[in-house]
Design an enzyme around this catalytic site. Structure first.
Site, PDB file in Angstrom:
ATOM      1  N   ASP A  52       0.838  -1.203   0.000  1.00 11.99           N
ATOM      2  CA  ASP A  52       0.000   0.000   0.000  1.00 11.99           C
ATOM      3  C   ASP A  52       0.873   1.254   0.000  1.00 11.99           C
ATOM      4  O   ASP A  52       2.042   1.208   0.416  1.00 11.99           O
ATOM      5  CB  ASP A  52      -0.888   0.031   1.247  1.00 11.99           C
ATOM      6  CG  ASP A  52      -1.881  -1.125   1.269  1.00 11.99           C
ATOM      7  OD1 ASP A  52      -2.180  -1.652   0.190  1.00 11.99           O
ATOM      8  OD2 ASP A  52      -2.326  -1.485   2.381  1.00 11.99           O
TER       9      ASP A  52
HETATM   10  N1  URA Z   1      -1.258  -5.977   3.809  1.00 11.73           N
HETATM   11  C1  URA Z   1      -1.787  -4.732   3.811  1.00 11.73           C
HETATM   12  O1  URA Z   1      -2.847  -4.475   4.369  1.00 11.73           O
HETATM   13  N2  URA Z   1      -1.081  -3.757   3.176  1.00 11.73           N
HETATM   14  C2  URA Z   1       0.115  -3.976   2.563  1.00 11.73           C
HETATM   15  O2  URA Z   1       0.725  -3.032   2.021  1.00 11.73           O
HETATM   16  C3  URA Z   1       0.639  -5.277   2.594  1.00 11.73           C
HETATM   17  C4  URA Z   1      -0.067  -6.269   3.218  1.00 11.73           C
END
Ligand code: URA
Length: 240
Positions: A109
């Protein structure tokens, strides 16, 4: 391999641009400035300099990036800059594969930091990202609320997430502090860590991926910096 083709394969532009780089005296091998775009070289292990920057020929590119917060893993990002802008141009333009350039293996993310692998080797990308291979990924999480044993137990035994037919469970987890824990996942579902923590009544405040398979994010690789994967890193990853 002709130097113009070699440069083309490594992402330095079209063949015409690559020939131009040589003809303008911007390419050197072994301290010798080249002039003929057709000059032949054995590409294996060849070191060459383009506009003052040293490179080594690599048939395929494998690298790690310490993803900083505030970057998207998409090639065409929306509100945030793309992680691909953190890489030098040739890595984004390498030729010879269906999609030009290196691709991120899975996504983090925008606000997640940590270890991101990139490659232009389709088989490697598939192996590392396929859920069938169960490559473990370790996340360090800071939570908004205090963690307790029941939350950790629920994460290990499996939680229900919206639109997932089966409960989703952590392969491992351990509490590191009142609001800090590590969590190991072998799948890569959309926002999986955040959704799992929400499912046990908590919330992710900070998320950092510290390890993929046997490969740890090196402590001396600062956020925003990338590094080639060494043969030993690849062996470690292929062994997972
Ligand atoms: N899980 C999430 O919620 N975000 C990420 O960036 C990676 C794994």
């Amino acid at each position: 391999m002709q130097i113009q083709d070699l440069l083309f394969s490594q992402g330095f532009g079209t063949r015409r641009v690559c020939a131009g780089l040589v003809q303008q005296g911007l390419v050197a091998v072994d301290g010798r400035r080249l002039t003929a775009a057709e000059e032949d070289f054995d590409p294996v292990g060849l070191r060459f300099v383009v506009q003052g920057v040293e490179w080594m020929y690599r048939e395929r590119a494998y690298l790690m990036l310490h993803k900083p917060a505030g970057y998207e893993c998409s090639q065409r990002p929306g509100a945030w800059p793309s992680v691909y802008t953190l890489l030098p141009g040739p890595l984004r333009q390498r030729a010879g594969t269906a999609a030009a350039g290196v691709q991120a293996i899975g996504r983090l993310d925008q606000d997640t930091t940590g270890l991101l692998l990139l490659s232009d080797d389709g088989l490697f990308i598939h192996r590392m990202s396929s859920p069938r291979h169960h490559v473990p990924k370790v996340y360090h999480i800071e939570t908004s609320h205090r963690l307790d044993q029941s939350q950790l137990e629920a994460l290990l035994s499996g939680v229900r997430l919206e639109r997932e037919p089966k409960p989703v469970r952590a392969a491992a987890c351990s509490q590191l502090g009142e609001r800090a824990m590590s969590l190991t996942l072998t799948e890569g579902k959309y926002h999986q860590v955040k959704r799992m923590l929400a499912a046990v009544g908590n919330r992710v405040e900070r998320l950092h991926r510290s390890r993929i398979g046997a490969l740890e994010l090196p402590p001396d690789l600062p956020p925003g910096q990338w590094r080639w994967l060494e043969p030993s890193d690849l062996l470690a990853l292929r062994g997972v």
